[in-house]
Design a protein around this motif. Structure first.
Motif, PDB file in Angstrom:
ATOM      1  N   ASP A  13       0.828  -1.206   0.000  1.00 59.24           N
ATOM      2  CA  ASP A  13       0.000   0.000   0.000  1.00 59.24           C
ATOM      3  C   ASP A  13       0.867   1.262   0.000  1.00 59.24           C
ATOM      4  O   ASP A  13       0.407   2.348  -0.343  1.00 59.24           O
ATOM      5  CB  ASP A  13      -0.894   0.033   1.241  1.00 59.24           C
ATOM      6  CG  ASP A  13      -2.029  -0.957   1.104  1.00 59.24           C
ATOM      7  OD1 ASP A  13      -2.147  -1.550   0.006  1.00 59.24           O
ATOM      8  OD2 ASP A  13      -2.770  -1.125   2.077  1.00 59.24           O
ATOM      9  N   GLY A 228     -12.593   7.823   3.502  1.00 58.66           N
ATOM     10  CA  GLY A 228     -13.046   7.003   2.376  1.00 58.66           C
ATOM     11  C   GLY A 228     -12.798   7.649   1.020  1.00 58.66           C
ATOM     12  O   GLY A 228     -12.816   6.963  -0.017  1.00 58.66           O
ATOM     13  N   ASP A 231      -7.266   7.895  -1.968  1.00 59.63           N
ATOM     14  CA  ASP A 231      -6.739   6.728  -2.682  1.00 59.63           C
ATOM     15  C   ASP A 231      -5.808   5.963  -1.752  1.00 59.63           C
ATOM     16  O   ASP A 231      -5.790   4.734  -1.746  1.00 59.63           O
ATOM     17  CB  ASP A 231      -5.982   7.186  -3.937  1.00 59.63           C
ATOM     18  CG  ASP A 231      -6.914   7.828  -4.941  1.00 59.63           C
ATOM     19  OD1 ASP A 231      -8.015   7.295  -5.168  1.00 59.63           O
ATOM     20  OD2 ASP A 231      -6.566   8.909  -5.470  1.00 59.63           O
ATOM     21  N   ARG A 232      -5.014   6.733  -1.006  1.00 56.11           N
ATOM     22  CA  ARG A 232      -4.161   6.121   0.016  1.00 56.11           C
ATOM     23  C   ARG A 232      -4.132   7.039   1.230  1.00 56.11           C
ATOM     24  O   ARG A 232      -4.319   8.254   1.103  1.00 56.11           O
ATOM     25  CB  ARG A 232      -2.725   5.933  -0.508  1.00 56.11           C
ATOM     26  CG  ARG A 232      -2.617   4.824  -1.552  1.00 56.11           C
ATOM     27  CD  ARG A 232      -1.168   4.508  -1.859  1.00 56.11           C
ATOM     28  NE  ARG A 232      -0.468   5.670  -2.377  1.00 56.11           N
ATOM     29  CZ  ARG A 232       0.825   5.914  -2.168  1.00 56.11           C
ATOM     30  NH1 ARG A 232       1.552   5.078  -1.435  1.00 56.11           N
ATOM     31  NH2 ARG A 232       1.402   6.972  -2.680  1.00 56.11           N
ATOM     32  N   ARG A 246      -4.506   1.623   1.766  1.00 53.64           N
ATOM     33  CA  ARG A 246      -5.485   2.034   0.756  1.00 53.64           C
ATOM     34  C   ARG A 246      -6.900   2.020   1.341  1.00 53.64           C
ATOM     35  O   ARG A 246      -7.729   2.828   0.954  1.00 53.64           O
ATOM     36  CB  ARG A 246      -5.409   1.096  -0.450  1.00 53.64           C
ATOM     37  CG  ARG A 246      -4.133   1.252  -1.237  1.00 53.64           C
ATOM     38  CD  ARG A 246      -4.149   0.387  -2.489  1.00 53.64           C
ATOM     39  NE  ARG A 246      -2.807   0.355  -3.078  1.00 53.64           N
ATOM     40  CZ  ARG A 246      -2.324   1.288  -3.877  1.00 53.64           C
ATOM     41  NH1 ARG A 246      -3.052   2.335  -4.191  1.00 53.64           N
ATOM     42  NH2 ARG A 246      -1.105   1.183  -4.355  1.00 53.64           N
ATOM     43  N   ASP A 247      -7.147   1.102   2.254  1.00 55.67           N
ATOM     44  CA  ASP A 247      -8.473   0.962   2.851  1.00 55.67           C
ATOM     45  C   ASP A 247      -8.451   1.579   4.252  1.00 55.67           C
ATOM     46  O   ASP A 247      -7.644   1.164   5.091  1.00 55.67           O
ATOM     47  CB  ASP A 247      -8.816  -0.533   2.929  1.00 55.67           C
ATOM     48  CG  ASP A 247     -10.232  -0.743   3.437  1.00 55.67           C
ATOM     49  OD1 ASP A 247     -10.860   0.244   3.895  1.00 55.67           O
ATOM     50  OD2 ASP A 247     -10.703  -1.891   3.381  1.00 55.67           O
ATOM     51  N   PRO A 248      -9.328   2.535   4.531  1.00 53.98           N
ATOM     52  CA  PRO A 248      -9.333   3.159   5.863  1.00 53.98           C
ATOM     53  C   PRO A 248      -9.478   2.136   6.986  1.00 53.98           C
ATOM     54  O   PRO A 248      -8.956   2.346   8.089  1.00 53.98           O
ATOM     55  CB  PRO A 248     -10.543   4.086   5.816  1.00 53.98           C
ATOM     56  CG  PRO A 248     -10.814   4.323   4.381  1.00 53.98           C
ATOM     57  CD  PRO A 248     -10.347   3.111   3.641  1.00 53.98           C
ATOM     58  N   ALA A 249     -10.146   1.065   6.699  1.00 56.37           N
ATOM     59  CA  ALA A 249     -10.352   0.061   7.746  1.00 56.37           C
ATOM     60  C   ALA A 249      -9.019  -0.522   8.211  1.00 56.37           C
ATOM     61  O   ALA A 249      -8.886  -0.933   9.372  1.00 56.37           O
ATOM     62  CB  ALA A 249     -11.251  -1.058   7.209  1.00 56.37           C
ATOM     63  N   ASP A 250      -8.041  -0.512   7.314  1.00 53.97           N
ATOM     64  CA  ASP A 250      -6.739  -1.082   7.672  1.00 53.97           C
ATOM     65  C   ASP A 250      -5.992  -0.226   8.697  1.00 53.97           C
ATOM     66  O   ASP A 250      -5.005  -0.688   9.281  1.00 53.97           O
ATOM     67  CB  ASP A 250      -5.859  -1.232   6.416  1.00 53.97           C
ATOM     68  CG  ASP A 250      -6.415  -2.294   5.484  1.00 53.97           C
ATOM     69  OD1 ASP A 250      -7.241  -3.114   5.945  1.00 53.97           O
ATOM     70  OD2 ASP A 250      -6.030  -2.292   4.297  1.00 53.97           O
TER      71      ASP A 250
END
Lengths: 253, 392
Positions: A13, A228, A231-232, A246-250
């Motif tokens: 990422d 959200g 992109d990163r 890349r994913d906010p959840a991460d």
């Protein structure tokens, strides 16, 4: 603590889309404020790359170095060590005058407090970057009105900032940041002074009209509700980029 | 960016007006006080200016200024006439004589006695009558301000009693005066420069003036002389001084001698100097402080402009432009108001003379105030880090 770099294979990422050219490339950037015992390290060796067409968010606790980093990227603050190229230009190798001129032509700013001149109307405020670049007032205001149309404020071009809501003022600021076709847009907490719904409207607008193939966006924010749109997302802590996702959840993991 | 600078300046009306008021006040005070000072100083030598024909004034060596009359022996006139290079020389009497008014009061008057034959040294402008009328019996010419103020007559009723509350009537041709118990008849009204003491001025012939004057051994106040063709006033001055032992000065020198006496021996320049300095200091304080506050208030915006690509020089240019605009407006208003002072004061005794040098002095003072105010602001902008825009 791990520093995310473009050379870190365990964190894909951290790498932008490899097909797009690089807009920003920082390596080992450090910056300290003060001297001696009062010296504070704001950046402790930041590695970060941002590609054209990308919307990168810098997040993290207060004092982690986000604002210092975008100030260095935007060329309004000199770094102490490391390398930082913006579209292949390193501000450290430019004179103050050349740096100012390059910044005027290639970087757009959106500030937390909007920073609109209170005595200029919306169109005149949006036209300021063009006037700085030497365009005549009437031509600049005409183009600014077109840009205000694009951000949905075409009918409010005569309004003074005090006559506009916070969301409308931020739209004027976005129009101002875009009007001269900059390659990089730097935003500092663009939604923190806005309510949730207006913040989303502003971010959708940014995503729609500001993101382009040949342009990159860097947004410093605390506002998790807008993660959200990125992109990163680069999470910073204690002067370093701790993690890029890349994913906010991460960010929670 | 000129447009942006002006809108920034004028948009904050309270501060804009504050700066303008400070500069207007400074400009007004400096112009007005300087002009009054010049007006008063001009009055000190007004009589010399009015006596325009002769180039050289001859007097006792101890004379310090025009009103410091130290009489000469009448024979001195002949000695001056005998100096080679003197085309002509005439006597002049100048003295203070009390006039008895018809209400019984006395008024000190400046009596000028002109050469009986030529009447040289007469008033510069006649309002009524002519200078030649001085040749009429007991004839005197009175200045128009004296005639309508201090020498004015109180109207009387049919029984010859003064009418209470009635407006005094100006002296006119045919009226009589009593000068040192001797009858004088007004044969003309003239207009002359106001004198420092603002006493009425009465012109008459030299011989008649010496009759009006208290009896003294010497009565000749000045000898007025003119150089013969080709000889300069300065050369004639040197010759007269060398051959007579008297002091001689050209008209211009004597004017400056008079001015310098008042500057040295009276508190006038200090008092006016203090007022002018106060105007400058207060103007600097008000305008400088307000202009600096204006820049401080806008520092964030200057920072934003700097971040967006406006160079330091361009921002300094904006500040200079703002200082220039407030300076010009303040200067214009201040000088305009000062110029209105004599108009508004009507026919009062106000001594006011506005010279281009005073306008230039005020312009320089206002420029200095603006430069000081702008420089303090400029330092802030030069040191300004554009990164200030990202600080909450």
């Amino acid at each position: 603590m791990t520093t995310a770099t473009m050379d870190t294979p365990r964190k894909p990422d951290a790498l932008p889309d490899s097909r797009a050219p690089l807009a920003v490339s920082c390596r080992g950037v450090t910056k300290a404020y003060g001297q001696g015992q009062s010296k504070v390290m704001a950046l402790r060796g930041v590695d970060l790359t941002i590609a054209c067409g990308e919307l990168m968010m810098l997040v993290g606790p207060s004092g982690c170095g986000k604002t210092t980093l975008i100030s260095v990227i935007a060329g309004i603050l000199d770094r102490d060590e490391g390398e930082c190229g913006v579209f292949g230009n390193d501000f450290a190798h430019m004179s103050q005058r050349a740096k100012t001129r390059w910044r005027g032509s290639n970087i757009g700013f959106v500030f937390q407090a909007f920073n609109l001149l209170p005595t200029l109307n919306a169109a005149e405020n949006a036209a300021v970057p063009l006037m700085i670049l030497g365009e005549g007032r009437h031509a600049a205001v005409k183009r600014a009105r077109e840009m205000l149309d694009r951000v949905g404020l075409g009918d409010r071009w005569k309004s003074l900032p005090s006559q506009l809501s916070g969301g409308q003022q931020q739209r004027v600021a976005i129009a101002r940041a875009l009007i001269h076709g900059p390659k990089l847009i730097v935003c500092d907490e663009p939604t923190s002074a806005l309510d949730h719904e207006t913040g989303h409207v502003i971010m959708r607008l940014m995503k729609t009209i500001a993101v382009a193939e040949d342009r990159a966006l860097v947004i410093v924010t605390h506002d998790a509700r807008i993660f959200g749109f990125a992109d990163r997302i680069a999470r910073m802590d204690d002067g370093r980029v701790e993690r890029i996702v890349r994913d906010p959840a991460d960010l929670q993991t | 960016m000129n447009f942006v600078a002006l809108r920034m300046l004028m948009g904050d009306r309270a501060k804009f007006l504050g700066i303008i008021m400070g500069l207007t006040f400074a400009s007004l005070l400096i112009t007005q006080q300087s002009s009054i000072f010049v007006g008063i100083m001009t009055r000190t030598f007004g009589f010399i200016t009015d006596t325009a024909l002769p180039e050289v004034w001859v007097m006792d060596p101890k004379v310090q200024f025009i009103d410091d009359v130290k009489p000469l022996r009448d024979t001195m006139l002949q000695r001056v006439r005998g100096v080679p290079g003197v085309e002509w020389a005439v006597p002049l009497y100048k003295g203070l004589i009390k006039a008895r008014l018809d209400n019984g009061n006395f008024q000190q008057c400046n009596v000028i006695g002109l050469d009986d034959a030529t009447l040289i040294g007469g008033p510069p402008e006649m309002v009524e009558g002519s200078i030649a009328d001085l040749r009429k019996a007991d004839g005197v010419i009175v200045d128009v301000v004296g005639a309508s103020t201090r020498l004015a007559k109180i109207p009387r009723d049919a029984d010859g009693k003064p009418i209470r509350g009635a407006k005094p009537e100006p002296l006119k041709i045919g009226d009589t005066l009593e000068l040192n118990d001797r009858r004088a008849v007004v044969v003309g009204i003239c207009r002359n420069s106001r004198t420092f003491q603002s006493q009425p001025v009465i012109y008459t012939t030299y011989s008649r003036a010496t009759v009006f004057a208290p009896k003294e051994r010497k009565l000749l106040s000045f000898v007025l002389a003119q150089p013969a063709g080709g000889l300069s006033g300065a050369d004639l001055v040197a010759r007269i001084e060398a051959q007579t032992g008297l002091m001689a000065q050209t008209r211009s020198e004597f004017s400056w001698t008079t001015i310098m006496y008042f500057i040295r021996y009276t508190g006038i320049p200090i008092n006016f100097g203090i007022a002018v300095t106060l105007g400058f200091l207060v103007g600097t304080a008000i305008a400088g402080q307000t202009f600096y506050n204006f820049t401080l208030d806008n520092l964030r915006h200057f920072g934003a402009l700097k971040a967006m690509g406006a160079g330091t020089l361009r921002l300094l240019g904006m500040i200079v432009q703002q200082a220039l605009v407030v300076g010009l407006i303040g200067y214009g208003l201040g000088v305009g108001l000062a110029a209105l002072v004599p108009v508004l004061s009507g026919g009062s005794e106000l001594a006011f003379r506005l010279l281009w040098q005073t306008l230039a002095l005020t312009g320089v003072a206002v420029t200095v105030i603006c430069v000081l105010a702008a420089m303090i602001s400029m330092v802030k902008v030069i040191r300004l880090e554009p990164a200030i825009v990202f600080k909450g």
